[in-house]
Design an enzyme around this catalytic site. Structure first.
Site, PDB file in Angstrom:
ATOM      1  N   GLU A  37      26.194  48.300  69.319  1.00 19.08           N
ATOM      2  CA  GLU A  37      25.155  49.292  69.583  1.00 19.08           C
ATOM      3  C   GLU A  37      24.991  50.068  68.277  1.00 19.08           C
ATOM      4  O   GLU A  37      25.976  50.572  67.723  1.00 19.08           O
ATOM      5  CB  GLU A  37      25.627  50.221  70.704  1.00 19.08           C
ATOM      6  N   ARG A 263      41.016  45.923  74.124  1.00 20.08           N
ATOM      7  CA  ARG A 263      40.520  46.566  72.906  1.00 20.08           C
ATOM      8  C   ARG A 263      41.640  46.662  71.895  1.00 20.08           C
ATOM      9  O   ARG A 263      42.804  46.710  72.264  1.00 20.08           O
ATOM     10  CB  ARG A 263      40.105  48.020  73.189  1.00 20.08           C
ATOM     11  N   LYS A 273      32.996  55.468  68.288  1.00 24.11           N
ATOM     12  CA  LYS A 273      31.934  55.916  67.380  1.00 24.11           C
ATOM     13  C   LYS A 273      31.537  57.360  67.638  1.00 24.11           C
ATOM     14  O   LYS A 273      31.195  58.089  66.715  1.00 24.11           O
ATOM     15  CB  LYS A 273      30.719  54.984  67.509  1.00 24.11           C
TER      16      LYS A 273
HETATM   17  P1  ATP Z   1      32.481  52.643  70.567  1.00 26.21           P
HETATM   18  O1  ATP Z   1      33.218  53.386  71.617  1.00 26.21           O
HETATM   19  O2  ATP Z   1      33.129  52.707  69.240  1.00 26.21           O
HETATM   20  O3  ATP Z   1      31.037  52.970  70.527  1.00 26.21           O
HETATM   21  P2  ATP Z   1      31.652  50.261  71.822  1.00 26.21           P
HETATM   22  O4  ATP Z   1      32.461  49.246  72.544  1.00 26.21           O
HETATM   23  O5  ATP Z   1      30.711  51.073  72.577  1.00 26.21           O
HETATM   24  O6  ATP Z   1      32.662  51.123  70.991  1.00 26.21           O
HETATM   25  P3  ATP Z   1      29.760  48.555  70.591  1.00 26.21           P
HETATM   26  O7  ATP Z   1      28.946  48.798  69.393  1.00 26.21           O
HETATM   27  O8  ATP Z   1      29.079  48.513  71.894  1.00 26.21           O
HETATM   28  O9  ATP Z   1      30.898  49.639  70.607  1.00 26.21           O
HETATM   29  O10 ATP Z   1      30.678  47.274  70.393  1.00 26.21           O
HETATM   30  C1  ATP Z   1      30.271  46.051  69.865  1.00 26.21           C
HETATM   31  C2  ATP Z   1      31.308  45.029  70.240  1.00 26.21           C
HETATM   32  O11 ATP Z   1      32.555  45.385  69.675  1.00 26.21           O
HETATM   33  C3  ATP Z   1      31.494  44.963  71.727  1.00 26.21           C
HETATM   34  O12 ATP Z   1      31.555  43.617  72.120  1.00 26.21           O
HETATM   35  C4  ATP Z   1      32.793  45.663  71.964  1.00 26.21           C
HETATM   36  O13 ATP Z   1      33.460  45.147  73.077  1.00 26.21           O
HETATM   37  C5  ATP Z   1      33.548  45.393  70.661  1.00 26.21           C
HETATM   38  N1  ATP Z   1      34.512  46.452  70.398  1.00 26.21           N
HETATM   39  C6  ATP Z   1      34.272  47.765  70.231  1.00 26.21           C
HETATM   40  N2  ATP Z   1      35.411  48.447  70.046  1.00 26.21           N
HETATM   41  C7  ATP Z   1      36.414  47.541  70.091  1.00 26.21           C
HETATM   42  C8  ATP Z   1      37.841  47.615  69.973  1.00 26.21           C
HETATM   43  N3  ATP Z   1      38.469  48.769  69.763  1.00 26.21           N
HETATM   44  N4  ATP Z   1      38.536  46.466  70.075  1.00 26.21           N
HETATM   45  C9  ATP Z   1      37.913  45.294  70.261  1.00 26.21           C
HETATM   46  N5  ATP Z   1      36.601  45.152  70.397  1.00 26.21           N
HETATM   47  C10 ATP Z   1      35.838  46.257  70.313  1.00 26.21           C
HETATM   48 MG    MG Z   2      28.938  51.191  73.260  1.00 21.92          MG
END
Ligand code: ATP
Ligand code: MG
Length: 558
Positions: A37, A263, A273
């Site tokens: 995202e 994760r 983020k």
């Molecule tokens: P954040 O809380 O940092 O916004 P998010 O999961 O909402 O994390 P996205 O941009 O939606 O962030 O994530 C893109 C991809 O990265 C998704 O498939 C998500 O599952 C993966 N991802 C994000 N954070 C992690 C993590 N800590 N470990 C493994 N995969 C992750």
């Molecule tokens: Mg997200």
């Protein structure tokens, strides 16, 4: 460094599933995607997902798409879109074809929503967001049906078009899938699939005032792109039911499947983020690429190599068990990588003047030494290191008196200057506070780079020629947080260590370092691995960042 074979993803439950799918023919070519995202910069947690998704595509000769999950126009930004592409490339991966966006599919998503309406499987709800939450029930109690749930197909169609055409204010209406208000899975209790948002989207501008929700968008985007294995993190486990439900009820020919892994949680670091954004906007750090952050841009600026991050992701593996990885696991990956390939150099971080009283006398006349850039890698060549009767050594390498454990320089005893003479400290000068300001020493004649009978110094210290060196800035970094799990704190900002950055304004560095440019890496002998800061360095005036210390534990007395 590592060959493609060495970088191969170690077997895990997802490779088992893929092997099985390929064997029984349900899948012929593996297609994955990385779906960030664009609401912030990528962090080390994303690296795990990137290495897995792109790594599977590489190992199975399949494809991996980069798709921006850009369904929330309020938080998304071109700056993030650009930084994410840069970080994926920097990590060493190439996506399949053009960059994709969920927003590329807004027209199709809208039509699939109409299809659900036409099948009696979606309805326009005019409950307020608070009422919807209240009606949803809890884990213990079933939800309650909305009074708008049983509208006719025609009415739903008309009202959904009205939503699209700006006939509702935000929160006045939404489109919900009609599934089961008593489902044990709350995500199946008539989830909202479209909502009204009057916001300009980074790519579609003002074309839409309704935006599809993640759960509706993601599965359809996967199917449109013929993704075979859609990998996400464990918090989406329940949502898999909704993922499958949507794809079962629309006319689409592909059937991707979702798989969840744990994760990555890393000690002393934030992988959210939203929280990273707070650190940046509240000024706790110097931007998203602050070298103390475990964002990919921060790690890059800190001196981490893509190879070291990929190796880290390979080592942590892919499982369904939640755990927290120690920071030292990441640090040892970069240390190993840089040990193998960073040229060596000498830098004195806390300079103390050392005068060689007998410099110029017979056997003590060298003005420079040829020094290998890497003792184990002769192909990395040699350089000239300047020498004179006035040097800098590190304050920590001299004591007037010390016990036998202290193998550095003390009055009356000898050490070897790295690649150079054996010297003996004879006296020192002090200022009015008692601080040593200059050490006087005598060099053993003809001892440069070789043994001399009767002289067996126990230690080696490094130096820089005071008459011919570069006085530059070096930044040392400690941990940004005072606690191992800042994310678990109610007020994580209060755990920020305000003393985690130490700036040394005029370190003494060997002259050759003056022409260093980013992203050069060095091992400053006996100090650690350093890189040229990509942001604040100027031509002829590089700033150096500490990447990682030479050893894990606190530096023992050498
Ligand atoms: P954040 O809380 O940092 O916004 P998010 O999961 O909402 O994390 P996205 O941009 O939606 O962030 O994530 C893109 C991809 O990265 C998704 O498939 C998500 O599952 C993966 N991802 C994000 N954070 C992690 C993590 N800590 N470990 C493994 N995969 C992750
Ligand atoms: Mg997200």
């Amino acid at each position: 460094m590592a060959s493609p074979e060495a970088e191969k993803i170690p077997r895990n439950f997802i490779t088992d599933i893929i092997d099985e799918d390929l064997k029984n023919g349900t899948v012929t070519q593996v297609a994955t995607r990385f779906p960030p995202e664009p609401n912030g910069y990528l962090h080390i947690g994303h690296a795990k997902s990137i290495c897995l998704n792109f790594g599977l595509a590489r190992d199975y000769h399949g494809t991996c798409n980069l798709r921006f999950d850009d369904t929330n126009p309020v938080k998304e930004d071109m700056e993030y879109i650009n930084s994410i592409q840069r970080d994926v490339k920097w990590l060493g991966f190439e996506w399949n074809g053009e960059v994709r966006h969920s927003s590329d599919y807004f027209d199709r998503l809208f039509n699939y929503a109409l299809e659900l309406i036409d099948k009696g499987l979606a309805y326009v709800d005019e409950l307020s967001p608070d009422e919807i939450r209240e009606y949803r029930g809890t884990l213990k109690e079933p939800g309650k049906e909305s009074p708008y749930r049983n509208r006719s197909i025609e009415e739903n169609r008309t009202l959904f078009l009205k939503m699209r055409d700006g006939g509702y204010k935000e929160g006045e209406a939404c489109l919900r899938a009609k599934i089961d208000m008593a489902s044990p899975f709350i995500c199946m209790r008539d989830p909202v699939i479209y909502r009204v948002r009057y916001a300009t989207h980074a790519l579609t501008g003002d074309k839409w005032c309704i935006y599809p929700m993640y759960d509706f968008t993601h599965c359809i985007s996967d199917a449109i792109e013929h993704i075979t294995h859609s990998i996400c993190t464990l918090e989406f486990q329940d949502n898999r039911r909704l993922y499958d439900w949507v794809l079962e009820h629309i006319s689409i020919d592909a059937r991707p499947h979702q798989y969840e892994m744990s994760r990555l949680n890393l000690e002393y670091s934030i992988t959210s983020k939203r929280k990273l954004n707070l650190l940046v906007t509240e000024g706790y750090v110097d931007g998203w690429d602050d070298p103390r952050l475990t964002t990919l841009s921060g790690l890059r600026r800190r001196g981490y190599t893509p190879e070291s991050i990929r190796e880290f992701c390979r080592r942590i593996g892919v499982t369904k068990q939640e755990n927290t990885v120690e920071m030292s696991a990441l640090e040892s990956c970069v240390r190993e990588d840089l040990n193998a390939r960073a040229p060596r150099a000498m830098a004195v971080l806390h300079p103390l003047r050392l005068v060689i009283d007998n410099y110029g006398e017979e056997g003590v006349t060298e003005t420079s030494f040829k020094v290998p850039n890497h003792a184990d890698q002769p192909e990395m060549g040699e350089r000239e290191v300047s020498f004179s009767g006035e040097l800098f050594i590190d304050e920590a390498d001299f004591r007037e008196e010390a016990n036998k454990q202290y193998k550095r320089l003390k009055l009356g005893s000898e050490v070897r200057l790295r690649h150079s003479y054996i010297i003996k400290a004879v006296s020192c000068e002090k200022d009015e506070t008692g601080k040593v300001t200059c050490v006087h020493a005598e060099a053993v004649p003809f001892s440069a780079g070789r043994d001399v009978d009767g002289h067996k110094p126990k230690g080696v210290i490094h130096y820089v020629d005071a008459k011919n060196c570069y006085r530059g800035e070096v930044r040392l970094y400690g941990r940004l947080f005072k606690v191992a799990n800042p994310g678990a704190e109610e007020d994580f900002l209060s755990t920020v260590d305000r003393d985690s950055l130490t700036v040394i304004k005029d370190a003494a560095l060997e002259k050759s370092l003056q022409s260093a440019v980013a992203p050069a890496h060095y091992q400053f002998e006996r100090e650690g691995y350093f890189c040229v800061d990509s942001k604040d360095s100027k031509e002829g005036a590089p700033v150096f960042n500490l990447t990682v210390a030479l050893r894990e534990a606190k530096k023992a007395a050498v």
